[in-house]
Design an enzyme around this catalytic site. Structure first.
Site, PDB file in Angstrom:
ATOM      1  N   ASN A  95       0.864  -1.180   0.000  1.00 50.90           N
ATOM      2  CA  ASN A  95       0.000   0.000   0.000  1.00 50.90           C
ATOM      3  C   ASN A  95       0.904   1.234   0.000  1.00 50.90           C
ATOM      4  O   ASN A  95       1.509   1.559   1.013  1.00 50.90           O
ATOM      5  CB  ASN A  95      -0.890  -0.038   1.255  1.00 50.90           C
ATOM      6  CG  ASN A  95      -1.685   1.237   1.434  1.00 50.90           C
ATOM      7  OD1 ASN A  95      -1.789   2.063   0.516  1.00 50.90           O
ATOM      8  ND2 ASN A  95      -2.257   1.411   2.617  1.00 50.90           N
ATOM      9  N   TRP A  96       0.989   1.897  -1.142  1.00 51.89           N
ATOM     10  CA  TRP A  96       1.915   3.029  -1.267  1.00 51.89           C
ATOM     11  C   TRP A  96       1.376   4.315  -0.649  1.00 51.89           C
ATOM     12  O   TRP A  96       2.096   5.303  -0.556  1.00 51.89           O
ATOM     13  CB  TRP A  96       2.228   3.286  -2.751  1.00 51.89           C
ATOM     14  CG  TRP A  96       3.010   2.207  -3.420  1.00 51.89           C
ATOM     15  CD1 TRP A  96       3.334   0.980  -2.915  1.00 51.89           C
ATOM     16  CD2 TRP A  96       3.576   2.261  -4.732  1.00 51.89           C
ATOM     17  NE1 TRP A  96       4.063   0.268  -3.838  1.00 51.89           N
ATOM     18  CE2 TRP A  96       4.229   1.026  -4.958  1.00 51.89           C
ATOM     19  CE3 TRP A  96       3.590   3.212  -5.752  1.00 51.89           C
ATOM     20  CZ2 TRP A  96       4.888   0.741  -6.155  1.00 51.89           C
ATOM     21  CZ3 TRP A  96       4.247   2.929  -6.933  1.00 51.89           C
ATOM     22  CH2 TRP A  96       4.896   1.700  -7.135  1.00 51.89           C
ATOM     23  N   LYS A  97       0.111   4.307  -0.285  1.00 56.46           N
ATOM     24  CA  LYS A  97      -0.512   5.513   0.294  1.00 56.46           C
ATOM     25  C   LYS A  97      -0.284   6.713  -0.625  1.00 56.46           C
ATOM     26  O   LYS A  97      -0.296   6.561  -1.835  1.00 56.46           O
ATOM     27  CB  LYS A  97       0.013   5.745   1.715  1.00 56.46           C
ATOM     28  CG  LYS A  97      -0.089   4.464   2.558  1.00 56.46           C
ATOM     29  CD  LYS A  97       0.104   4.676   4.014  1.00 56.46           C
ATOM     30  CE  LYS A  97      -0.055   3.341   4.737  1.00 56.46           C
ATOM     31  NZ  LYS A  97      -0.041   3.451   6.176  1.00 56.46           N
ATOM     32  N   HIS A 136      -9.640   1.419   4.648  1.00 54.03           N
ATOM     33  CA  HIS A 136      -8.373   1.546   5.375  1.00 54.03           C
ATOM     34  C   HIS A 136      -8.578   2.468   6.583  1.00 54.03           C
ATOM     35  O   HIS A 136      -9.338   3.434   6.496  1.00 54.03           O
ATOM     36  CB  HIS A 136      -7.288   2.107   4.442  1.00 54.03           C
ATOM     37  CG  HIS A 136      -5.918   2.040   5.047  1.00 54.03           C
ATOM     38  ND1 HIS A 136      -5.490   2.956   5.974  1.00 54.03           N
ATOM     39  CD2 HIS A 136      -4.909   1.140   4.889  1.00 54.03           C
ATOM     40  CE1 HIS A 136      -4.256   2.628   6.363  1.00 54.03           C
ATOM     41  NE2 HIS A 136      -3.880   1.535   5.712  1.00 54.03           N
ATOM     42  N   GLU A 168      -6.889   4.786   7.761  1.00 57.07           N
ATOM     43  CA  GLU A 168      -6.612   6.210   7.512  1.00 57.07           C
ATOM     44  C   GLU A 168      -7.831   6.881   6.875  1.00 57.07           C
ATOM     45  O   GLU A 168      -8.093   8.062   7.124  1.00 57.07           O
ATOM     46  CB  GLU A 168      -5.356   6.346   6.635  1.00 57.07           C
ATOM     47  CG  GLU A 168      -4.102   6.079   7.465  1.00 57.07           C
ATOM     48  CD  GLU A 168      -2.915   5.567   6.679  1.00 57.07           C
ATOM     49  OE1 GLU A 168      -2.925   5.605   5.434  1.00 57.07           O
ATOM     50  OE2 GLU A 168      -1.953   5.100   7.330  1.00 57.07           O
ATOM     51  N   GLU A 176      -5.600  -4.802  10.313  1.00 57.48           N
ATOM     52  CA  GLU A 176      -4.552  -3.811  10.554  1.00 57.48           C
ATOM     53  C   GLU A 176      -4.846  -3.060  11.850  1.00 57.48           C
ATOM     54  O   GLU A 176      -5.616  -2.087  11.853  1.00 57.48           O
ATOM     55  CB  GLU A 176      -4.503  -2.807   9.395  1.00 57.48           C
ATOM     56  CG  GLU A 176      -4.184  -3.431   8.060  1.00 57.48           C
ATOM     57  CD  GLU A 176      -3.568  -2.401   7.110  1.00 57.48           C
ATOM     58  OE1 GLU A 176      -2.451  -2.630   6.646  1.00 57.48           O
ATOM     59  OE2 GLU A 176      -4.204  -1.361   6.873  1.00 57.48           O
ATOM     60  N   GLY A 182       2.373   2.260  10.731  1.00 54.72           N
ATOM     61  CA  GLY A 182       3.340   3.347  10.620  1.00 54.72           C
ATOM     62  C   GLY A 182       4.041   3.688  11.928  1.00 54.72           C
ATOM     63  O   GLY A 182       4.685   4.724  12.033  1.00 54.72           O
ATOM     64  N   SER A 241       3.186  -2.201  10.245  1.00 47.94           N
ATOM     65  CA  SER A 241       4.637  -2.301  10.452  1.00 47.94           C
ATOM     66  C   SER A 241       5.198  -3.678  10.094  1.00 47.94           C
ATOM     67  O   SER A 241       6.092  -4.188  10.781  1.00 47.94           O
ATOM     68  CB  SER A 241       5.010  -1.901  11.891  1.00 47.94           C
ATOM     69  OG  SER A 241       4.660  -0.547  12.118  1.00 47.94           O
ATOM     70  N   GLY A 270       2.792  -1.175   4.253  1.00 44.30           N
ATOM     71  CA  GLY A 270       2.836   0.243   3.919  1.00 44.30           C
ATOM     72  C   GLY A 270       4.263   0.701   3.672  1.00 44.30           C
ATOM     73  O   GLY A 270       4.831   0.463   2.608  1.00 44.30           O
ATOM     74  N   GLY A 271       4.865   1.313   4.686  1.00 45.31           N
ATOM     75  CA  GLY A 271       6.195   1.913   4.559  1.00 45.31           C
ATOM     76  C   GLY A 271       7.229   1.021   3.873  1.00 45.31           C
ATOM     77  O   GLY A 271       7.956   1.469   2.980  1.00 45.31           O
TER      78      GLY A 271
HETATM   79  P1  PGA Z   1       2.746   0.279   7.592  1.00 42.29           P
HETATM   80  O1  PGA Z   1       1.302   0.516   6.944  1.00 42.29           O
HETATM   81  O2  PGA Z   1       3.273  -1.019   7.041  1.00 42.29           O
HETATM   82  O3  PGA Z   1       3.562   1.460   7.189  1.00 42.29           O
HETATM   83  O4  PGA Z   1       2.536   0.191   9.072  1.00 42.29           O
HETATM   84  C1  PGA Z   1       0.414  -0.531   6.702  1.00 42.29           C
HETATM   85  C2  PGA Z   1      -0.869  -0.012   6.091  1.00 42.29           C
HETATM   86  O5  PGA Z   1      -1.328   1.066   6.488  1.00 42.29           O
HETATM   87  O6  PGA Z   1      -1.460  -0.658   5.215  1.00 42.29           O
END
Ligand code: PGA
Length: 252
Positions: free
Chosen positions: A11-13, A97, A99, A169, A175, A215, A236-237
């Protein structure tokens, strides 16, 4: 019991312009070529989807979008629909998600409409659920997870549920560098599967892939993937760096 093919999704956000996307995917294709026992998906921002589709043409890496609107078209300024994503080459779409729940006030009812719309438009939903730290600490974790799972799947047929993907998640792990332990994640994954069995049947629940996200890194993916009900990862990251994402994809 159903064989669930592992799925690792990045997930590149809101990261990566088109040149950055092209660079990352060109390198990724080389690093992970030849893996056939697992599925790899990347979710760039809308603006990089066309570039990503071009770079990934002929590779087995699939494309996902990070959101969609439930109507196929209409007067919805700033929104993007399923048929538009399908046209760009998307196979999957991330829905609900945390967010988006947190910053865009998305609620289960909207999430459910999006899940249905994705399936109508030929996209596989990746439905995200997860509790906040406060909810976990006051003992409401499983209540929240069940509510989001049932809420997001409201009105769905068994066959549609069997075909979708769920991502657990925990909000406190996204994050933050703080990952759920394999046992903590397994506990919730098992609860999600039990919830699915309760609203459908065991065979349907056993067919659904449940990803862990929060994470996920090169050094913790193996332990997570060893759990019985963890069928993949939503990253994500660590999906923005070729080396780390390639290692996660090559979990052992
Ligand atoms: P993260 O994000 O791996 O940076 O914690 C995961 C996500 O939000 O899908």
């Amino acid at each position: 019991m159903a064989v669930r093919r592992p799925l690792i999704a990045g997930n590149w956000k809101m990261y990566c312009t088109r040149p950055a996307a092209e660079q990352l995917l060109t390198a990724l294709k080389v690093q992970i070529s030849g893996l056939t026992d697992r599925e790899v998906v990347v979710a760039p921002p809308f603006t990089a989807l066309e570039t990503a589709a071009r770079v990934l043409a002929g590779s087995s890496i699939r494309l996902a979008a990070q959101n969609l609107h439930w109507e196929p078209q209409g007067a919805f300024t700033g929104e993007v629909s399923g048929p538009m994503l399908k046209e760009l080459g998307c196979s999957y779409v991330i829905i609900g998600h945390s967010e988006r729940r947190q910053y865009c006030a998305e609620i289960d009812e909207q999430v459910a409409r999006k899940v249905k719309a994705a399936q109508r438009d030929g996209l596989v939903p990746i439905l995200c659920v997860g509790e906040t730290l406060e909810e976990r600490e006051r003992g409401d974790m499983l209540t929240v997870i069940r509510r989001q799972t049932q809420g997001g799947l409201q009105g769905q047929e068994k066959a549609a549920i069997a075909a979708l993907v769920i991502a657990y998640e925990p909000v406190w792990a996204i994050g933050t560098g703080r990952t759920a332990t394999p046992d903590q994640a397994q506990e919730v994954h098992a609860a999600i599967r039990a919830t699915l069995a309760a609203i459908t049947d065991q065979d349907t629940a056993d067919a659904v892939r449940i990803l862990y996200g929060g994470s996920v890194k090169a050094d913790n993916v193996d332990g997570l993937m060893a759990q019985a009900d963890i069928d993949g990862a939503l990253v994500g990251g660590a999906s923005l760096q070729v080396e780390s994402f390639a290692r996660i994809v090559q979990f052992r």
